[in-house]
Design a protein around this motif. Structure first.
Motif: not given
Length: 146
Positions: A88-94, A106-114
């Motif tokens: 989503a952003t080009g970096t894996s830093r939250p 994508i970012l919302a799903v990433a946050e849910q997974a985290r």
């Protein structure tokens, strides 16, 4: 037929992230593949950017199955978070917002997974990204190349 060129997801760190449509297609493909693996009773165990190839059409191809085995899928689900953020952003830093066009989905799903406890199922994340509900694959339909 044009030839698809693959890059590893880690190479996206050195280039602009894919446009929103391609990033969403790649995220759907990646999470759906992990969901299929989990449905077959296996975990990848090494979900990193170096084990994801991104085709020119945005399709994600998961590789690096040398440690795949039966097990608890929670670690795989947690490992999806930085991969989705990278797409989503080009970096894996939250919290990074290098690309303002990054998909909020994508970012919302990433946050849910985290942060979700217990970890959500990969199949639920795939559906949240708009992928079709995964069907139960036959064991022989998953081929692991180590």
């Amino acid at each position: 037929m044009p030839r698809a060129i693959s890059v590893t997801a880690s190479q996206l760190r050195c280039a602009p992230p894919p446009d929103g449509v391609t990033a969403l297609a790649c995220a759907r493909s990646l999470v759906a593949t992990v969901a299929d693996l989990h449905t077959a009773g296996l975990i990848h165990a090494r979900l990193t950017a170096d084990h994801v190839l991104v085709e020119a059409d945005g399709r994600a191809v998961l590789c690096g199955f040398s440690e795949a085995r039966p097990g608890d899928p929670a670690a795989d689900v947690r490992a999806l978070a930085p991969l989705l953020e990278l797409l989503a952003t080009g970096t894996s830093r939250p919290g990074s917002r290098r690309d303002r066009r990054a998909s909020a989905t994508i970012l919302a799903v990433a946050e849910q997974a985290r942060v979700a406890h217990p970890a959500p199922r990969a199949a639920d994340l795939a559906v949240a990204l708009g992928a079709p509900t995964p069907a139960r694959p036959h064991r022989r339909s998953i081929v692991l190349l180590a």
